[in-house]
Structures are given as structure tokens and as C-alpha cells.
Design a protein around this motif. Structure first.
Motif, PDB file in Angstrom:
ATOM      1  N   ARG A   1       0.843  -1.203   0.000  1.00 18.21           N
ATOM      2  CA  ARG A   1       0.000   0.000   0.000  1.00 18.21           C
ATOM      3  C   ARG A   1       0.874   1.247   0.000  1.00 18.21           C
ATOM      4  O   ARG A   1       1.638   1.474   0.927  1.00 18.21           O
ATOM      5  N   THR A   2       0.735   2.039  -1.046  1.00 16.99           N
ATOM      6  CA  THR A   2       1.484   3.286  -1.132  1.00 16.99           C
ATOM      7  C   THR A   2       0.542   4.484  -1.204  1.00 16.99           C
ATOM      8  O   THR A   2       0.958   5.576  -1.569  1.00 16.99           O
ATOM      9  N   GLY A   3      -0.709   4.264  -0.854  1.00 14.20           N
ATOM     10  CA  GLY A   3      -1.706   5.324  -0.846  1.00 14.20           C
ATOM     11  C   GLY A   3      -3.076   4.737  -0.558  1.00 14.20           C
ATOM     12  O   GLY A   3      -3.207   3.544  -0.250  1.00 14.20           O
ATOM     13  N   ASN A   4      -4.107   5.580  -0.704  1.00 11.56           N
ATOM     14  CA  ASN A   4      -5.466   5.093  -0.459  1.00 11.56           C
ATOM     15  C   ASN A   4      -5.949   4.231  -1.632  1.00 11.56           C
ATOM     16  O   ASN A   4      -5.231   4.041  -2.623  1.00 11.56           O
ATOM     17  N   GLU A   5      -7.165   3.699  -1.536  1.00 14.37           N
ATOM     18  CA  GLU A   5      -7.676   2.778  -2.558  1.00 14.37           C
ATOM     19  C   GLU A   5      -7.731   3.413  -3.940  1.00 14.37           C
ATOM     20  O   GLU A   5      -7.373   2.787  -4.941  1.00 14.37           O
ATOM     21  N   LYS A   6      -8.163   4.667  -4.002  1.00 17.90           N
ATOM     22  CA  LYS A   6      -8.248   5.372  -5.283  1.00 17.90           C
ATOM     23  C   LYS A   6      -6.855   5.506  -5.905  1.00 17.90           C
ATOM     24  O   LYS A   6      -6.670   5.298  -7.101  1.00 17.90           O
ATOM     25  N   TRP A   7      -5.874   5.857  -5.081  1.00 18.84           N
ATOM     26  CA  TRP A   7      -4.504   5.990  -5.551  1.00 18.84           C
ATOM     27  C   TRP A   7      -3.965   4.653  -6.049  1.00 18.84           C
ATOM     28  O   TRP A   7      -3.339   4.576  -7.120  1.00 18.84           O
ATOM     29  N   MET A   8      -4.217   3.597  -5.301  1.00 18.58           N
ATOM     30  CA  MET A   8      -3.721   2.278  -5.675  1.00 18.58           C
ATOM     31  C   MET A   8      -4.331   1.827  -7.007  1.00 18.58           C
ATOM     32  O   MET A   8      -3.642   1.239  -7.837  1.00 18.58           O
ATOM     33  N   ALA A   9      -5.614   2.119  -7.219  1.00 16.54           N
ATOM     34  CA  ALA A   9      -6.258   1.777  -8.491  1.00 16.54           C
ATOM     35  C   ALA A   9      -5.602   2.547  -9.641  1.00 16.54           C
ATOM     36  O   ALA A   9      -5.379   2.001 -10.727  1.00 16.54           O
ATOM     37  N   LYS A  10      -5.285   3.817  -9.399  1.00 20.10           N
ATOM     38  CA  LYS A  10      -4.622   4.646 -10.420  1.00 20.10           C
ATOM     39  C   LYS A  10      -3.250   4.058 -10.767  1.00 20.10           C
ATOM     40  O   LYS A  10      -2.896   3.967 -11.949  1.00 20.10           O
ATOM     41  N   ILE A  11      -2.492   3.650  -9.774  1.00 22.49           N
ATOM     42  CA  ILE A  11      -1.163   3.058  -9.994  1.00 22.49           C
ATOM     43  C   ILE A  11      -1.298   1.760 -10.790  1.00 22.49           C
ATOM     44  O   ILE A  11      -0.530   1.501 -11.716  1.00 22.49           O
ATOM     45  N   GLN A  12      -2.276   0.937 -10.437  1.00 22.96           N
ATOM     46  CA  GLN A  12      -2.480  -0.334 -11.140  1.00 22.96           C
ATOM     47  C   GLN A  12      -2.838  -0.100 -12.607  1.00 22.96           C
ATOM     48  O   GLN A  12      -2.342  -0.795 -13.501  1.00 22.96           O
ATOM     49  N   ARG A  13      -3.698   0.882 -12.862  1.00 24.65           N
ATOM     50  CA  ARG A  13      -4.064   1.208 -14.258  1.00 24.65           C
ATOM     51  C   ARG A  13      -2.841   1.696 -15.027  1.00 24.65           C
ATOM     52  O   ARG A  13      -2.611   1.304 -16.167  1.00 24.65           O
ATOM     53  N   ARG A  14      -2.053   2.552 -14.386  1.00 23.66           N
ATOM     54  CA  ARG A  14      -0.834   3.074 -15.036  1.00 23.66           C
ATOM     55  C   ARG A  14       0.125   1.948 -15.367  1.00 23.66           C
ATOM     56  O   ARG A  14       0.660   1.868 -16.470  1.00 23.66           O
ATOM     57  N   ASP A  15       0.345   1.051 -14.418  1.00 23.44           N
ATOM     58  CA  ASP A  15       1.273  -0.057 -14.629  1.00 23.44           C
ATOM     59  C   ASP A  15       0.762  -1.023 -15.694  1.00 23.44           C
ATOM     60  O   ASP A  15       1.544  -1.577 -16.476  1.00 23.44           O
ATOM     61  N   ALA A  16      -0.544  -1.237 -15.749  1.00 25.23           N
ATOM     62  CA  ALA A  16      -1.125  -2.147 -16.743  1.00 25.23           C
ATOM     63  C   ALA A  16      -0.986  -1.572 -18.154  1.00 25.23           C
ATOM     64  O   ALA A  16      -0.819  -2.313 -19.126  1.00 25.23           O
ATOM     65  N   ALA A  17      -1.045  -0.253 -18.271  1.00 22.81           N
ATOM     66  CA  ALA A  17      -0.955   0.406 -19.581  1.00 22.81           C
ATOM     67  C   ALA A  17       0.491   0.463 -20.078  1.00 22.81           C
ATOM     68  O   ALA A  17       0.721   0.641 -21.280  1.00 22.81           O
ATOM     69  N   ALA A  18       1.446   0.313 -19.171  1.00 20.30           N
ATOM     70  CA  ALA A  18       2.870   0.438 -19.551  1.00 20.30           C
ATOM     71  C   ALA A  18       3.394  -0.791 -20.255  1.00 20.30           C
ATOM     72  O   ALA A  18       2.886  -1.821 -20.306  1.00 20.30           O
TER      73      ALA A  18
END
Length: 116
Positions: free
Chosen positions: A99-116
Motif C-alpha cells: 500500500r502506497t496510498g489510499n484505494e483510489k490511488w492504488m487503483a490509479k497506480i495499477q491502471r498506469r502499470d497495466a498500460a505500460a
């Protein structure tokens, strides 16, 4: 008033000694050129954390990101990393769980990583 015997105290102390110690930060460094935080934990592990993945720190200035300390709120020394200029921090427990942030932040990171 509650009275405790020496034997009860000795037994309680022995139980404490046998419980596994939670890992805590013993050393921390911020590599400005790489924008990475490196946390050395008491159990020998190292956490390498890209600044861009840390909510609240990702958009901070280099000066704000580099101004951090290790705190122990209610636990052993080094249970969280804290950025005083940002009035924000992260617990070792949360970081070990990814966990490096709240749930919304974690979802954003996951989307970014999936798009990379």
C-alpha cells in the motif's frame, strides 16, 4: 489497586520476548537522481520505493520529498516514514503489504502499470 506478583511479571516479560518483532526501519535513504527511497528493515529486507508511486510524495518538490524522517508512533522505532513538509507518511506495515496510498490511488497506480 491491582497487585501483580513477580512471577506474573516474569511470565509476561517472557511472553513478550517470544513474540516475533515486527520489522521496522533501521536506515533510510532518498536517491534524488533516481527518485527512489530505499528503506533498510530490521529483518534484513530492503524496500525500494519509486517516488512516483507514493501518494502525497509523487507530486512534491525534490526538496519536500528529500525532507523525511523515521518515526515510531506507538510502536517500535521506525514504524513509519514521515514527510513533515507534506504532513504525510506511510507505515512499514502498509508498505510491506504493497500500500502506497489510499484505494483510489492504488487503483490509479495499477491502471498506469497495466498500460505500460
Amino acid at each position: 489497586m491491582v497487585e501483580t506478583t513477580d512471577e506474573e511479571l516474569a511470565a509476561a516479560l517472557e511472553r513478550m520476548r517470544q513474540e516475533p518483532e515486527e520489522p521496522h526501519i533501521v536506515e533510510a535513504d532518498y536517491q534524488r537522481d533516481l527518485e527512489l527511497f530505499i528503506l533498510k528493515l530490521s529483518d534484513g529486507r530492503r524496500l525500494v520505493l519509486p517516488r512516483e508511486n507514493l501518494q502525497g510524495v509523487a507530486d512534491a518538490t525534490q526538496e519536500q520529498a528529500a525532507d523525511f524522517n523515521i518515526q515510531a508512533p506507538g510502536g517500535p522505532m521506525g514504524t513509519r516514514i514521515w514527510w513533515p513538509q507534506l504532513d504525510d507518511g506511510m507505515s512499514v506495515e502498509g508498505l510491506l503489504e504493497g500500500r502506497t496510498g489510499n484505494e483510489k490511488w492504488m487503483a490509479k497506480i495499477q491502471r498506469r502499470d497495466a498500460a505500460a
